[in-house]
Design an enzyme around this catalytic site. Structure first.
Site, PDB file in Angstrom:
ATOM      1  N   THR A  35       0.836  -1.205   0.000  1.00  0.00           N
ATOM      2  CA  THR A  35       0.000   0.000   0.000  1.00  0.00           C
ATOM      3  C   THR A  35       0.871   1.255   0.000  1.00  0.00           C
ATOM      4  O   THR A  35       0.398   2.323  -0.358  1.00  0.00           O
ATOM      5  CB  THR A  35      -0.898   0.029   1.254  1.00  0.00           C
ATOM      6  OG1 THR A  35      -0.085  -0.288   2.389  1.00  0.00           O
ATOM      7  CG2 THR A  35      -2.027  -0.962   1.162  1.00  0.00           C
ATOM      8  N   ASP A  36       2.144   1.122   0.411  1.00  0.00           N
ATOM      9  CA  ASP A  36       2.947   2.342   0.603  1.00  0.00           C
ATOM     10  C   ASP A  36       3.172   3.107  -0.701  1.00  0.00           C
ATOM     11  O   ASP A  36       3.011   4.318  -0.751  1.00  0.00           O
ATOM     12  CB  ASP A  36       4.271   2.068   1.350  1.00  0.00           C
ATOM     13  CG  ASP A  36       5.220   1.092   0.678  1.00  0.00           C
ATOM     14  OD1 ASP A  36       4.835   0.425  -0.310  1.00  0.00           O
ATOM     15  OD2 ASP A  36       6.379   0.992   1.150  1.00  0.00           O
ATOM     16  N   SER A  67      32.804  -4.548   5.128  1.00  0.00           N
ATOM     17  CA  SER A  67      31.630  -5.244   5.630  1.00  0.00           C
ATOM     18  C   SER A  67      32.082  -6.431   6.473  1.00  0.00           C
ATOM     19  O   SER A  67      32.758  -7.336   5.979  1.00  0.00           O
ATOM     20  CB  SER A  67      30.765  -5.759   4.462  1.00  0.00           C
ATOM     21  OG  SER A  67      29.896  -6.773   4.939  1.00  0.00           O
ATOM     22  N   SER A 131      15.107 -11.840   4.035  1.00  0.00           N
ATOM     23  CA  SER A 131      14.037 -12.487   4.794  1.00  0.00           C
ATOM     24  C   SER A 131      12.816 -11.587   4.915  1.00  0.00           C
ATOM     25  O   SER A 131      11.895 -11.883   5.659  1.00  0.00           O
ATOM     26  CB  SER A 131      14.551 -12.835   6.187  1.00  0.00           C
ATOM     27  OG  SER A 131      14.902 -11.643   6.843  1.00  0.00           O
ATOM     28  N   SER A 135      16.621  -5.695   5.600  1.00  0.00           N
ATOM     29  CA  SER A 135      18.056  -5.540   5.825  1.00  0.00           C
ATOM     30  C   SER A 135      18.603  -4.410   4.953  1.00  0.00           C
ATOM     31  O   SER A 135      19.482  -3.661   5.385  1.00  0.00           O
ATOM     32  CB  SER A 135      18.778  -6.855   5.526  1.00  0.00           C
ATOM     33  OG  SER A 135      18.411  -7.339   4.252  1.00  0.00           O
ATOM     34  N   ASP A 180       9.838   0.963   4.584  1.00  0.00           N
ATOM     35  CA  ASP A 180      10.942   0.355   5.327  1.00  0.00           C
ATOM     36  C   ASP A 180      11.933   1.407   5.813  1.00  0.00           C
ATOM     37  O   ASP A 180      12.378   1.401   6.962  1.00  0.00           O
ATOM     38  CB  ASP A 180      11.680  -0.671   4.456  1.00  0.00           C
ATOM     39  CG  ASP A 180      10.736  -1.700   3.864  1.00  0.00           C
ATOM     40  OD1 ASP A 180       9.569  -1.748   4.294  1.00  0.00           O
ATOM     41  OD2 ASP A 180      11.170  -2.448   2.982  1.00  0.00           O
ATOM     42  N   TYR A 229       8.583  -8.248  -7.469  1.00  0.00           N
ATOM     43  CA  TYR A 229       8.164  -7.005  -6.807  1.00  0.00           C
ATOM     44  C   TYR A 229       7.878  -5.924  -7.851  1.00  0.00           C
ATOM     45  O   TYR A 229       6.823  -5.274  -7.836  1.00  0.00           O
ATOM     46  CB  TYR A 229       9.247  -6.526  -5.837  1.00  0.00           C
ATOM     47  CG  TYR A 229       8.811  -5.335  -5.009  1.00  0.00           C
ATOM     48  CD1 TYR A 229       8.265  -5.512  -3.747  1.00  0.00           C
ATOM     49  CD2 TYR A 229       8.922  -4.039  -5.499  1.00  0.00           C
ATOM     50  CE1 TYR A 229       7.844  -4.427  -2.988  1.00  0.00           C
ATOM     51  CE2 TYR A 229       8.508  -2.948  -4.755  1.00  0.00           C
ATOM     52  CZ  TYR A 229       7.977  -3.154  -3.500  1.00  0.00           C
ATOM     53  OH  TYR A 229       7.560  -2.068  -2.761  1.00  0.00           O
TER      54      TYR A 229
HETATM   55  C1  GLA Z   1       8.984  -4.048   0.576  1.00  0.00           C
HETATM   56  C2  GLA Z   1       9.182  -2.606   0.146  1.00  0.00           C
HETATM   57  C3  GLA Z   1       8.156  -1.694   0.829  1.00  0.00           C
HETATM   58  C4  GLA Z   1       6.743  -2.224   0.694  1.00  0.00           C
HETATM   59  C5  GLA Z   1       6.694  -3.706   1.049  1.00  0.00           C
HETATM   60  C6  GLA Z   1       5.347  -4.308   0.783  1.00  0.00           C
HETATM   61  O1  GLA Z   1       9.312  -4.196   1.915  1.00  0.00           O
HETATM   62  O2  GLA Z   1      10.464  -2.164   0.465  1.00  0.00           O
HETATM   63  O3  GLA Z   1       8.269  -0.400   0.303  1.00  0.00           O
HETATM   64  O4  GLA Z   1       6.250  -1.989  -0.589  1.00  0.00           O
HETATM   65  O5  GLA Z   1       7.659  -4.459   0.351  1.00  0.00           O
HETATM   66  O6  GLA Z   1       4.413  -3.774   1.636  1.00  0.00           O
END
Ligand code: GLA
Length: 394
Positions: A35-36, A67, A131, A135, A180, A229
């Site tokens: 939804t973001d 790293s 995951s 990260s 995120d 995605y």
């Molecule tokens: C990932 C993306 C976020 C969001 C989610 C799904 O984490 O980085 O921006 O779109 O997927 O909600």
């Protein structure tokens, strides 16, 4: 993982200069998936897993990054690094961990932050990679805080999050939304964060002391820079455009309703219709979930989590067999209010809201049940919502 003073000592051993140390957390999303980037609503929490960056400024125009996790170092003239655009990177190879650092430096420079003199950095994190616990965002935000900490620039958290997102979109090539990076900036201990991804206003909601957030890692790797995605984003864009033809005020799916979809969804390919239905109903679920959370109604909240998973699985088609097994198992456990796939999808983790006094038994039952069903040892974490990015006092 090293403690912050140990990381600073390691930095000193490597670069012979003292460092400041910054940390940024990963996140788990309680509800509000995909939804973001539709200007909608999300409800994540920052988690205890984090990335730390020890940093010191240089004056020779180079970027040196070590790293600890990858046991690998890079050393580039910073300008060369800043000029490498994601198109070139993608043409050549897979995403490299240092792209997340380079991307943030590139985005900061685009925003007018001076970075040309260079930096030495030492990175270490314990957010499980691939995951679905962000990260990448933790690395980006920790890097941004580290760089900004060496300058006199003080940017609002929303701007830092936007720059980190820009780095991931335009440099790394993952077309992610703001969630995120933003929650990694503005998370708070023992609170979930409700974010309006259009206005970027956020509010904190205390997590009741008698529940635990339990994360079950399916051990199926997930990646936002992979195809799925970005494909979902394209499908959503296609659906939004169709609705916009009828209602030009629909800037993003946040502005569309279930009724709009009932009326004009027939003009969409089946899969596009279903992707849009997930997003529109998910926004409604987040709004209802926030209300339930505020009212202390965890049963209702958990029910919305279950509905969200079904929509994510069937309409958005972003789940997988292993995740569905984890969700079904969780729903059978006493004390579990709700369970769902968290994050971008296609593997990764489930988030479970569990009564505190059932959390241990829940963890054991999940581990045993998953092993029995599919012969995989799931990693399970009982986590606390934690603070957003910050400098660590050494
Ligand atoms: C990932 C993306 C976020 C969001 C989610 C799904 O984490 O980085 O921006 O779109 O997927 O909600």
């Amino acid at each position: 993982m090293h403690t912050p003073p140990e990381l600073a000592a390691l930095h000193f051993d490597t670069y012979s200069t003292p460092a400041q140390v910054y940390a940024a957390p990963g996140r788990v999303n309680l509800i509000g998936e995909h939804t973001d980037y539709c200007d909608g609503f999300v409800m994540p929490a920052a988690i205890e897993f984090k990335t730390m960056v020890a940093v010191s400024p240089r004056n020779d125009g180079r970027l040196l990054v070590r790293s600890v996790n990858y046991n690998e170092s890079i050393d580039h003239p910073i300008n060369e690094f800043l000029d490498r655009r994601f198109t070139e990177l993608r043409a050549g190879s897979e995403t490299h961990w240092s792209d997340y650092v380079g991307g943030v430096l590139w985005a900061l420079r685009e925003h007018g932050i001076p970075v040309a003199d260079g930096f030495s950095m030492t990175l270490e994190g314990n957010v499980p990679l691939g995951s679905g616990l962000s990260s990448s965002a933790a690395v980006e935000v920790a890097t941004a805080f580290a760089v900004l900490g060496t300058t006199s620039f003080d940017l609002p958290l929303a701007t830092i999050a936007q720059l980190c997102r820009h780095a991931e979109n335009a440099y790394v090539g993952a077309n992610v939304g703001i969630m995120d990076q933003y929650v990694s900036c503005c998370g708070a201990q023992d609170h979930a964060v409700m974010i309006d991804c259009r206005s970027l206003q956020y509010t904190l909601a205390p997590i009741p002391p008698d529940v635990r957030i339990v994360i079950c890692n399916s051990m199926v790797k997930h990646s936002n820079s992979g195809g799925e995605y970005n494909t979902r984003r394209a499908e959503i864009e296609q659906g939004t455009q169709i609705l916009r033809r009828h209602r030009p005020e629909i800037k993003a799916l946040r502005d569309a309703t279930v009724e709009d979809l009932e009326r004009w969804g027939t003009e969409m390919p089946e899969n596009v219709l279903r992707r849009c239905r997930h997003v529109i109903t998910e926004d409604n679920r987040v709004i209802a979930a926030v209300e339930a959370f505020r009212a202390g109604d965890l049963v209702r909240f958990g029910q919305l989590m279950r509905e969200a998973h079904i929509s994510f699985r069937d309409d958005f088609e972003a789940s997988c067999r292993e995740i569905d097994i984890l969700v079904d198992l969780a729903n059978q456990q006493p004390g579990c209010y709700g369970a769902r796939l968290t994050g971008g999808g296609f593997g990764g983790c489930t988030v479970n809201l569990v009564a505190a006094d059932h959390a241990e038994a829940f963890t054991q039952a999940m581990r045993g049940g998953y092993k029995k069903a599919i012969n995989i040892d799931a990693d399970i974490y009982i986590t606390r919502a934690s603070a957003g990015a910050h400098q660590i006092n050494l």
